[in-house]
Design a protein around this motif. Structure first.
Motif, PDB file in Angstrom:
ATOM      1  N   HIS A 106       0.832  -1.206   0.000  1.00 10.99           N
ATOM      2  CA  HIS A 106       0.000   0.000   0.000  1.00 10.99           C
ATOM      3  C   HIS A 106       0.865   1.253   0.000  1.00 10.99           C
ATOM      4  O   HIS A 106       0.584   2.225  -0.726  1.00 10.99           O
ATOM      5  CB  HIS A 106      -0.924  -0.013   1.218  1.00 10.99           C
ATOM      6  CG  HIS A 106      -1.972   1.050   1.199  1.00 10.99           C
ATOM      7  ND1 HIS A 106      -1.724   2.349   1.577  1.00 10.99           N
ATOM      8  CD2 HIS A 106      -3.276   1.016   0.795  1.00 10.99           C
ATOM      9  CE1 HIS A 106      -2.823   3.071   1.450  1.00 10.99           C
ATOM     10  NE2 HIS A 106      -3.785   2.280   0.969  1.00 10.99           N
ATOM     11  N   TYR A 110       0.662   3.661  -3.341  1.00 15.13           N
ATOM     12  CA  TYR A 110      -0.009   4.947  -3.153  1.00 15.13           C
ATOM     13  C   TYR A 110       0.927   6.049  -2.660  1.00 15.13           C
ATOM     14  O   TYR A 110       0.469   7.071  -2.163  1.00 15.13           O
ATOM     15  CB  TYR A 110      -1.183   4.784  -2.175  1.00 15.13           C
ATOM     16  CG  TYR A 110      -2.302   3.955  -2.755  1.00 15.13           C
ATOM     17  CD1 TYR A 110      -3.229   4.497  -3.633  1.00 15.13           C
ATOM     18  CD2 TYR A 110      -2.429   2.597  -2.439  1.00 15.13           C
ATOM     19  CE1 TYR A 110      -4.247   3.736  -4.178  1.00 15.13           C
ATOM     20  CE2 TYR A 110      -3.436   1.821  -2.976  1.00 15.13           C
ATOM     21  CZ  TYR A 110      -4.346   2.397  -3.842  1.00 15.13           C
ATOM     22  OH  TYR A 110      -5.349   1.638  -4.387  1.00 15.13           O
ATOM     23  N   SER A 249       1.242   6.575 -10.964  1.00 18.23           N
ATOM     24  CA  SER A 249       0.000   6.614 -10.177  1.00 18.23           C
ATOM     25  C   SER A 249      -1.223   6.286 -11.022  1.00 18.23           C
ATOM     26  O   SER A 249      -2.299   6.012 -10.471  1.00 18.23           O
ATOM     27  CB  SER A 249      -0.171   7.986  -9.525  1.00 18.23           C
ATOM     28  OG  SER A 249      -0.189   9.007 -10.508  1.00 18.23           O
ATOM     29  N   GLN A 252      -3.176   3.261 -10.247  1.00 15.50           N
ATOM     30  CA  GLN A 252      -4.113   3.255  -9.124  1.00 15.50           C
ATOM     31  C   GLN A 252      -5.569   3.254  -9.592  1.00 15.50           C
ATOM     32  O   GLN A 252      -6.462   2.824  -8.848  1.00 15.50           O
ATOM     33  CB  GLN A 252      -3.863   4.476  -8.233  1.00 15.50           C
ATOM     34  CG  GLN A 252      -2.486   4.507  -7.602  1.00 15.50           C
ATOM     35  CD  GLN A 252      -2.196   5.821  -6.891  1.00 15.50           C
ATOM     36  OE1 GLN A 252      -3.089   6.662  -6.728  1.00 15.50           O
ATOM     37  NE2 GLN A 252      -0.959   6.024  -6.479  1.00 15.50           N
ATOM     38  N   ASP A 257      -9.276   1.138  -3.274  1.00 18.80           N
ATOM     39  CA  ASP A 257      -8.668   1.321  -1.958  1.00 18.80           C
ATOM     40  C   ASP A 257      -9.735   1.563  -0.892  1.00 18.80           C
ATOM     41  O   ASP A 257      -9.458   2.156   0.140  1.00 18.80           O
ATOM     42  CB  ASP A 257      -7.674   2.486  -1.996  1.00 18.80           C
ATOM     43  CG  ASP A 257      -6.756   2.512  -0.783  1.00 18.80           C
ATOM     44  OD1 ASP A 257      -6.432   1.418  -0.276  1.00 18.80           O
ATOM     45  OD2 ASP A 257      -6.379   3.610  -0.339  1.00 18.80           O
ATOM     46  N   SER A 262     -10.446  -3.636  -0.604  1.00 23.65           N
ATOM     47  CA  SER A 262      -9.124  -3.194  -1.036  1.00 23.65           C
ATOM     48  C   SER A 262      -8.534  -4.181  -2.035  1.00 23.65           C
ATOM     49  O   SER A 262      -8.492  -5.391  -1.781  1.00 23.65           O
ATOM     50  CB  SER A 262      -8.189  -3.066   0.173  1.00 23.65           C
ATOM     51  OG  SER A 262      -6.857  -2.848  -0.239  1.00 23.65           O
TER      52      SER A 262
END
Length: 364
Positions: A106, A110, A249, A252, A257, A262
């Motif tokens: 994580h 992130y 990113s 993502q 999330d 998750s």
């Protein structure tokens, strides 16, 4: 570096401290000076101080000795097999480790730095081109992939249902808006079904499926004919060119999330399930055993230093490591438990009949 002979001589600080201990003993009456307890106290103090001063050279000498030993002298292939099976394969991953893996993933995925770093930072253009050419050069595998995606029954069924629903929705909406003509068409549909004893929807699906299967075969043949090795490689490179400047990113967006949903939790759990299933399978045990046999056959004559060097662990690295660990050694030397063990060892030494008799004669 101090030699083994030098290691036998405590440094100035140790000599001063022990000289003081000897001086204090010499000032005591003869009877008390020769008691076992006083000797043990002086020796415990001397041993701790000597080890404190000689810890670093002793550590390096120990490494030099250990590094010169052959692997086969202390470790057999069976030892490695047992270690891998009992310690690694037969033990499930602890929940603490699984939690750490999830948290670290994580943090990495992130992390804010991903907003400013492009995907090309992870993968070089030359790597993509090499991979594309490698995949494109395997014509048989490429044709199998095309057949799997385009020429299989599942794809044909999916396409049939999609077209059927599209045609059916179009007809229904058209007939509803066509007024009298629409009613007439619905009457014709009803008459057709009564005359043929077949449902028009079923007839339409059969027709579509039969013709779509033929279309998918043609599409597969066309793809295999026109997607050359160079074309496949070029398409892959073009696809990479379109995304390589996007930030990391961007990945993502394909993950969730949300608490309780998750993606990282799902990924970790899936990997854990696969690992738990594989680690107990005879298949994986066979591969691990064969791998260990191969590695041991290649290195059983090597020294420990040679094996360590393959992991970039040399004498300089060990010196740095020993220097880093010295504070732990110093603290351990001053602990009450080590003092008690040294005292117990010396007490057992002086409790030997021969030593007792020698000390008794010394008082005479």
């Amino acid at each position: 570096m101090p030699t083994s002979q030098d290691s036998q001589k405590p440094n100035t600080a140790a000599e001063t401290k022990n000289d003081n201990a000897d001086t204090n003993l010499s000032k005591q009456p003869s009877a008390s000076r020769l008691t076992v307890d006083s000797l043990i106290d002086a020796q415990v103090n001397f041993i701790q101080q000597w080890l404190h001063n000689q810890a670093e050279p002793l550590a390096m000498e120990a490494w030099q000795w250990f590094g010169a030993q052959p692997l086969s002298k202390y470790i057999t292939c069976d030892h490695l097999q047992q270690l891998m099976k009992d310690w690694l394969l037969n033990q499930p991953m602890t929940e603490v480790m699984r939690t750490d893996i999830r948290d670290i993933l994580h943090t990495i995925i992130y992390h804010p730095v991903n907003d400013n770093v492009p995907l090309s930072e992870l993968v070089d253009d030359a790597q993509v081109e090499t991979l594309a050419n490698y995949i494109g050069s395997h014509e048989q595998q490429r044709n199998i992939l095309i057949h799997t995606l385009v020429g299989n029954e599942t794809f044909a069924d999916l396409l049939t249902q999609t077209l059927y629903h599209a045609i059916n929705d179009f007809m229904e909406s058209t007939l509803d808006k066509a007024g009298g003509v629409g009613k007439l068409m619905k009457l014709g549909r009803s008459s057709f079904e009564k005359a043929t004893n077949r449902n028009l929807d079923e007839k339409l699906q059969t027709y579509l499926h039969r013709n779509i299967k033929d279309l998918t075969r043609k599409a597969e043949a066309n793809a295999q004919e026109h997607l050359s090795n160079e074309e496949v490689a070029r398409l892959m490179v073009m696809g990479w060119e379109r995304i390589k400047d996007q930030p990391i990113s961007e990945l993502q967006t394909y993950l969730s999330d949300e608490p309780g949903n998750s993606s990282i939790d799902h990924i970790e759990a899936s990997i854990q399930q696969s690992y738990d299933r594989l680690r107990l399978s005879p298949y994986l045990h066979s591969l691990v055993s064969a791998s260990i046999d191969t590695w041991y056959a290649n290195h059983q004559s090597d020294t420990m230093a040679t094996i360590a060097a393959s992991l970039h662990i040399d004498e300089a690295a060990m010196k740095q490591c020993s220097t880093t660990l010295l504070p732990i050694v110093y603290d351990a030397l001053e602990t009450p438990w080590l003092t008690a063990h040294i005292r117990e060892m010396l007490a057992a030494f002086y409790a030997q009949p021969a030593i007792k008799e020698g000390l008794a004669h010394g008082h005479d």
